[in-house]
Scaffold this motif. Structure first.
Motif, PDB file in Angstrom:
ATOM      1  N   GLU A   1      54.729 -40.864  -4.261  1.00 13.58           N
ATOM      2  CA  GLU A   1      54.867 -39.803  -5.273  1.00 13.58           C
ATOM      3  C   GLU A   1      55.983 -40.143  -6.254  1.00 13.58           C
ATOM      4  OE1 GLU A   1      55.786 -35.053  -5.258  1.00 13.58           O
ATOM      5  OE2 GLU A   1      54.667 -35.895  -3.563  1.00 13.58           O
ATOM      6  N   LEU A   2      57.101 -40.637  -5.751  1.00 14.05           N
ATOM      7  CA  LEU A   2      58.209 -41.023  -6.622  1.00 14.05           C
ATOM      8  C   LEU A   2      57.788 -42.164  -7.543  1.00 14.05           C
ATOM      9  CD1 LEU A   2      61.128 -40.706  -7.519  1.00 14.05           C
ATOM     10  CD2 LEU A   2      61.786 -42.272  -5.679  1.00 14.05           C
ATOM     11  N   GLY A   3      57.005 -43.101  -7.009  1.00 11.68           N
ATOM     12  CA  GLY A   3      56.490 -44.194  -7.835  1.00 11.68           C
ATOM     13  C   GLY A   3      55.649 -43.672  -8.987  1.00 11.68           C
ATOM     14  N   HIS A   4      54.836 -42.656  -8.705  1.00 15.78           N
ATOM     15  CA  HIS A   4      54.014 -42.058  -9.764  1.00 15.78           C
ATOM     16  C   HIS A   4      54.881 -41.339 -10.795  1.00 15.78           C
ATOM     17  CE1 HIS A   4      50.261 -43.138  -7.913  1.00 15.78           C
ATOM     18  NE2 HIS A   4      50.558 -42.485  -6.794  1.00 15.78           N
ATOM     19  N   VAL A   5      55.926 -40.665 -10.336  1.00 18.28           N
ATOM     20  CA  VAL A   5      56.844 -39.987 -11.259  1.00 18.28           C
ATOM     21  C   VAL A   5      57.494 -41.008 -12.192  1.00 18.28           C
ATOM     22  CG1 VAL A   5      59.050 -38.725 -11.379  1.00 18.28           C
ATOM     23  CG2 VAL A   5      57.286 -38.002  -9.763  1.00 18.28           C
ATOM     24  N   ILE A   6      57.946 -42.100 -11.636  1.00 18.74           N
ATOM     25  CA  ILE A   6      58.585 -43.148 -12.449  1.00 18.74           C
ATOM     26  C   ILE A   6      57.585 -43.737 -13.430  1.00 18.74           C
ATOM     27  CG2 ILE A   6      59.602 -45.458 -12.347  1.00 18.74           C
ATOM     28  CD1 ILE A   6      60.912 -44.572  -9.670  1.00 18.74           C
ATOM     29  N   GLN A   7      56.370 -44.027 -12.961  1.00 19.89           N
ATOM     30  CA  GLN A   7      55.355 -44.612 -13.847  1.00 19.89           C
ATOM     31  C   GLN A   7      55.007 -43.665 -14.989  1.00 19.89           C
ATOM     32  OE1 GLN A   7      54.152 -47.860 -13.649  1.00 19.89           O
ATOM     33  NE2 GLN A   7      53.544 -47.249 -15.703  1.00 19.89           N
ATOM     34  N   ARG A   8      54.857 -42.360 -14.689  1.00 11.95           N
ATOM     35  CA  ARG A   8      54.574 -41.380 -15.756  1.00 11.95           C
ATOM     36  C   ARG A   8      55.720 -41.326 -16.759  1.00 11.95           C
ATOM     37  NH1 ARG A   8      52.390 -38.282 -11.510  1.00 11.95           N
ATOM     38  NH2 ARG A   8      54.289 -37.060 -11.344  1.00 11.95           N
ATOM     39  N   ALA A   9      56.958 -41.389 -16.256  1.00 11.19           N
ATOM     40  CA  ALA A   9      58.112 -41.344 -17.151  1.00 11.19           C
ATOM     41  C   ALA A   9      58.140 -42.578 -18.048  1.00 11.19           C
ATOM     42  CB  ALA A   9      59.409 -41.244 -16.344  1.00 11.19           C
ATOM     43  N   VAL A  10      57.850 -43.740 -17.497  1.00 14.50           N
ATOM     44  CA  VAL A  10      57.820 -44.970 -18.293  1.00 14.50           C
ATOM     45  C   VAL A  10      56.690 -44.895 -19.321  1.00 14.50           C
ATOM     46  CG1 VAL A  10      57.382 -47.467 -18.207  1.00 14.50           C
ATOM     47  CG2 VAL A  10      58.929 -46.412 -16.545  1.00 14.50           C
ATOM     48  N   ASP A  11      55.548 -44.351 -18.922  1.00 17.78           N
ATOM     49  CA  ASP A  11      54.402 -44.247 -19.833  1.00 17.78           C
ATOM     50  C   ASP A  11      54.676 -43.329 -21.020  1.00 17.78           C
ATOM     51  OD1 ASP A  11      52.998 -45.982 -18.225  1.00 17.78           O
ATOM     52  OD2 ASP A  11      51.818 -44.406 -17.224  1.00 17.78           O
ATOM     53  N   THR A  12      55.588 -42.358 -20.859  1.00 16.85           N
ATOM     54  CA  THR A  12      55.872 -41.422 -21.957  1.00 16.85           C
ATOM     55  C   THR A  12      56.954 -41.937 -22.904  1.00 16.85           C
ATOM     56  OG1 THR A  12      57.511 -40.206 -20.662  1.00 16.85           O
ATOM     57  CG2 THR A  12      55.217 -39.425 -20.558  1.00 16.85           C
ATOM     58  N   LEU A  13      57.570 -43.068 -22.580  1.00 20.55           N
ATOM     59  CA  LEU A  13      58.617 -43.623 -23.447  1.00 20.55           C
ATOM     60  C   LEU A  13      58.017 -44.117 -24.764  1.00 20.55           C
ATOM     61  CD1 LEU A  13      60.630 -45.771 -20.877  1.00 20.55           C
ATOM     62  CD2 LEU A  13      61.298 -43.572 -21.836  1.00 20.55           C
ATOM     63  N   PRO A  14      58.821 -44.124 -25.837  1.00 14.59           N
ATOM     64  CA  PRO A  14      58.360 -44.765 -27.075  1.00 14.59           C
ATOM     65  C   PRO A  14      58.023 -46.231 -26.789  1.00 14.59           C
ATOM     66  CG  PRO A  14      60.371 -43.521 -27.452  1.00 14.59           C
ATOM     67  CD  PRO A  14      60.130 -43.535 -25.970  1.00 14.59           C
ATOM     68  N   PRO A  15      57.086 -46.819 -27.547  1.00 14.94           N
ATOM     69  CA  PRO A  15      56.588 -48.168 -27.236  1.00 14.94           C
ATOM     70  C   PRO A  15      57.678 -49.227 -27.071  1.00 14.94           C
ATOM     71  CG  PRO A  15      55.289 -47.175 -28.988  1.00 14.94           C
ATOM     72  CD  PRO A  15      56.408 -46.227 -28.692  1.00 14.94           C
ATOM     73  N   ALA A  16      58.683 -49.264 -27.898  1.00 18.82           N
ATOM     74  CA  ALA A  16      59.714 -50.303 -27.797  1.00 18.82           C
ATOM     75  C   ALA A  16      60.528 -50.122 -26.516  1.00 18.82           C
ATOM     76  CB  ALA A  16      60.620 -50.272 -29.030  1.00 18.82           C
ATOM     77  N   GLN A  17      60.910 -48.882 -26.189  1.00 21.91           N
ATOM     78  CA  GLN A  17      61.661 -48.621 -24.952  1.00 21.91           C
ATOM     79  C   GLN A  17      60.803 -48.949 -23.731  1.00 21.91           C
ATOM     80  OE1 GLN A  17      63.104 -44.591 -24.923  1.00 21.91           O
ATOM     81  NE2 GLN A  17      64.304 -44.856 -26.800  1.00 21.91           N
ATOM     82  N   ARG A  18      59.526 -48.534 -23.772  1.00 20.62           N
ATOM     83  CA  ARG A  18      58.618 -48.781 -22.649  1.00 20.62           C
ATOM     84  C   ARG A  18      58.489 -50.286 -22.386  1.00 20.62           C
ATOM     85  NH1 ARG A  18      54.140 -45.780 -23.924  1.00 20.62           N
ATOM     86  NH2 ARG A  18      53.418 -47.424 -25.309  1.00 20.62           N
ATOM     87  N   LEU A  19      58.364 -51.056 -23.435  1.00 24.84           N
ATOM     88  CA  LEU A  19      58.213 -52.497 -23.301  1.00 24.84           C
ATOM     89  C   LEU A  19      59.472 -53.147 -22.721  1.00 24.84           C
ATOM     90  CD1 LEU A  19      56.109 -54.610 -23.747  1.00 24.84           C
ATOM     91  CD2 LEU A  19      56.857 -54.835 -26.109  1.00 24.84           C
ATOM     92  N   VAL A  20      60.635 -52.750 -23.231  1.00 27.15           N
ATOM     93  CA  VAL A  20      61.893 -53.327 -22.735  1.00 27.15           C
ATOM     94  C   VAL A  20      62.120 -52.938 -21.273  1.00 27.15           C
ATOM     95  CG1 VAL A  20      64.404 -53.305 -23.001  1.00 27.15           C
ATOM     96  CG2 VAL A  20      62.941 -53.513 -25.015  1.00 27.15           C
ATOM     97  N   VAL A  21      61.920 -51.676 -20.944  1.00 25.67           N
ATOM     98  CA  VAL A  21      62.105 -51.227 -19.554  1.00 25.67           C
ATOM     99  C   VAL A  21      61.119 -51.937 -18.629  1.00 25.67           C
ATOM    100  CG1 VAL A  21      61.880 -49.243 -17.989  1.00 25.67           C
ATOM    101  CG2 VAL A  21      63.141 -49.002 -20.126  1.00 25.67           C
TER     102      VAL A  21
END
Length: 181
Positions: A111-131
């Motif tokens: 569940e925590l993995g899904h929370v992290i993945q959803r949070a990463v998916d909602t980041l702006p494209p440049a932040q998402r790519l760097v993270v």
């Protein structure tokens, strides 16, 4: 006494231990003998109680030697799994038994993995790519800068902001989880 104890336990050696334990108990509790029965009856009552307790305890445990079935001539575990006779802890596990993963821990981890993945998916494209490259792929800052043609300062800012948003999502999840417990 050994013969009586033998009726409750599996071997003569254990029956002898029960008889010894009975004498120790008799000596320790002699001042509690009230004389309502004969001394012999009182001692044999202690003996039978000790033997029954020991017999029940023995039935709850299974010696490793009994894990060999009739069909196989090999023990259930390889001999090097346990310390040999020369070791201080002869017969005990040589390596600690690994901890069992609890099902709820596994569920929370997923569940925590899904929370992290959803949070990463909602980041702006440049932040998402760097993270994703830094934390997901374990690339170095220099590799990410070269790959995305970013300055080191810009990469650090994007990474910091992205991680901060993911951390906020994880904190919110943990707070919600704490409220449920």
């Amino acid at each position: 006494m050994v013969r009586v104890a033998g009726g409750y336990v599996s071997s003569r050696a254990v029956a002898e231990e029960v008889a010894q334990d009975t004498w120790v108990a008799v000596i320790e509790q002699l001042d509690r003998f009230e004389g309502r029965s004969s001394l012999k009856t009182w001692i044999f009552r202690i003996l039978t109680n000790q033997a029954k307790t020991r017999g029940v305890r023995e039935r709850r445990t299974t010696p490793f030697s009994s894990l060999v079935t009739d069909r196989e001539a090999e023990p259930a575990f390889p001999p090097d799994t346990f310390f040999d006779e020369s070791h201080r802890w002869s017969g005990h596990w040589a390596q600690p038994v690994p901890a069992w993963e609890l099902p709820e821990d596994h569920l929370l981890s997923d569940e925590l993995g899904h929370v992290i993945q959803r949070a990463v998916d909602t980041l702006p494209p440049a932040q998402r790519l760097v993270v994703a490259l830094r934390d997901g792929q374990d690339l170095s800052a220099g590799e990410v800068c070269a790959m995305l043609e970013l300055s080191e300062a810009n990469q650090r800012v994007l990474l910091h902001r992205g991680r901060a948003k993911v951390r906020a999502a994880v904190s919110e999840y943990v707070e919600r989880l704490g409220a449920k417990v």
